[in-house]
Design a protein around this motif. Sequence first.
Motif, short mmCIF file in Angstrom:
data_model
loop_
_atom_site.label_atom_id
_atom_site.label_comp_id
_atom_site.label_asym_id
_atom_site.label_seq_id
_atom_site.Cartn_x
_atom_site.Cartn_y
_atom_site.Cartn_z
N HIS A 131 0.83 -1.20 0.00
CA HIS A 131 0.00 0.00 0.00
C HIS A 131 0.87 1.26 0.00
O HIS A 131 0.70 2.16 0.83
N ALA A 132 1.80 1.31 -0.93
CA ALA A 132 2.72 2.45 -1.02
C ALA A 132 1.95 3.75 -1.15
O ALA A 132 1.10 3.89 -2.05
N GLY A 133 2.22 4.68 -0.26
CA GLY A 133 1.57 5.98 -0.32
C GLY A 133 0.18 6.02 0.25
O GLY A 133 -0.46 7.08 0.25
N ASP A 134 -0.33 4.92 0.76
CA ASP A 134 -1.67 4.86 1.34
C ASP A 134 -1.54 4.32 2.76
O ASP A 134 -1.94 3.19 3.05
N ALA A 135 -0.98 5.13 3.64
CA ALA A 135 -0.70 4.68 5.00
C ALA A 135 -1.98 4.32 5.76
O ALA A 135 -1.97 3.44 6.62
N ARG A 136 -3.08 5.01 5.46
CA ARG A 136 -4.33 4.70 6.16
C ARG A 136 -4.78 3.27 5.87
O ARG A 136 -5.13 2.53 6.80
N THR A 137 -4.77 2.88 4.61
CA THR A 137 -5.15 1.50 4.28
C THR A 137 -4.15 0.52 4.86
O THR A 137 -4.54 -0.54 5.38
N ALA A 138 -2.86 0.85 4.80
CA ALA A 138 -1.86 -0.02 5.39
C ALA A 138 -2.13 -0.22 6.87
O ALA A 138 -2.03 -1.35 7.39
N ALA A 139 -2.47 0.84 7.60
CA ALA A 139 -2.75 0.74 9.03
C ALA A 139 -3.97 -0.13 9.30
O ALA A 139 -3.95 -1.01 10.19
N LEU A 140 -5.05 0.08 8.54
CA LEU A 140 -6.26 -0.70 8.76
C LEU A 140 -6.05 -2.18 8.43
O LEU A 140 -6.49 -3.07 9.19
N GLU A 141 -5.37 -2.46 7.34
CA GLU A 141 -5.10 -3.85 6.97
C GLU A 141 -4.13 -4.51 7.96
O GLU A 141 -4.24 -5.70 8.25
N ALA A 142 -3.19 -3.74 8.47
CA ALA A 142 -2.27 -4.27 9.47
C ALA A 142 -3.02 -4.67 10.74
O ALA A 142 -2.73 -5.71 11.35
N MET A 143 -3.97 -3.85 11.14
CA MET A 143 -4.80 -4.20 12.29
C MET A 143 -5.52 -5.52 12.05
O MET A 143 -5.54 -6.40 12.93
N ARG A 144 -6.10 -5.67 10.89
CA ARG A 144 -6.84 -6.89 10.58
C ARG A 144 -5.90 -8.10 10.56
O ARG A 144 -6.26 -9.19 11.03
N SER A 145 -4.71 -7.93 10.03
CA SER A 145 -3.77 -9.05 9.98
C SER A 145 -3.27 -9.42 11.38
O SER A 145 -2.99 -10.59 11.65
N ALA A 146 -3.17 -8.44 12.26
CA ALA A 146 -2.67 -8.69 13.61
C ALA A 146 -3.71 -9.37 14.48
O ALA A 146 -3.38 -10.23 15.32
N GLU A 147 -4.97 -8.99 14.32
CA GLU A 147 -6.02 -9.43 15.24
C GLU A 147 -6.22 -10.94 15.26
O GLU A 147 -6.71 -11.48 16.26
#
Length: 297
Positions: A131-147
């Motif tokens: 998600h280069a340049g889209d930190a918001r999506t990266a953050a949301l997807e990271a949360m989902r991957s972590a949970e």
Amino acid sequence: MTDFGCLRDSLDGLSVGDALGAQFFVPGTTFDDLLDGTAPAGSWPWTDDTEMASVLAAQLIQDGAVDQDRLARAFAERFEPYRGYGGGAVVILRRIREGEPWRDVARDAFGGQGSMGNGAAMRVAPLGALHAGDARTAALEAMRSAEVTHAHAEGILGAVAVAVAAAEAAWARLVRNRPEPRELLDAVAGYLVDGGVLTGVRRARRLLGASVAEAAYELGNGSQVLAQDTVPFALWVAATRLDDYPAAIRACVEAGGDVDTTGAIVGGIVAAYTGRAGIPPLWLAQREPLPHLENAA
């Protein structure tokens, strides 16, 4: 934007940092083995860091986004305990493999508080790079991957911090504009809430002129295997050595502690910026081959 080339480069950087870092748990391997362009001899097996990152990357390549149910099953089905998984992770993944709902298993961990370990952070850099340049999506997807494995806020926020850093690094590569270390850390801090990880990232910003030894002493080197003991130092290394992959991995080795995990996190972020070309060819050749991503999930 999504960029699968950045994802693959980040996975290469993560896996080499992981495999090389793991060599420093082998008796007789010392920091001197990385000086003057040398490296430990032989093949470098990767650990659970790369195994889980490869599973996550495969799902992203196939689906473009995190499907938590499928990801939990894939983690559980593919995990090999001898790769270096911690005891808590083994319990979580075995229970999921046996059919228990991942939400219940993740919440039950560590007496009901959930895991605040560094496992979600260690595997997530390729997701951020995607998600280069889209930190918001990266953050949301990271949360989902972590949970799916980490129910504690610190474990989740550690993953968010690494994913945002990788997204920013990949974008900087694409636009050919390297961020200043403080800019990268500020970008990460903007996606965190109060807690140990954010406190560590703020402290890392104040330590930008410090030595590796001082930064590791103040921030931690992963020896507690916690997100807040691992991620701030890894981000400090990546921010200060973003254009020099070998120097970044050497800093992780110099700091000691959970070297394979700090090497994985740092390697994944830095390679998102340098690309595969920034990784020494000898190191790539000595890393154990990666699984075929199209089949890993």
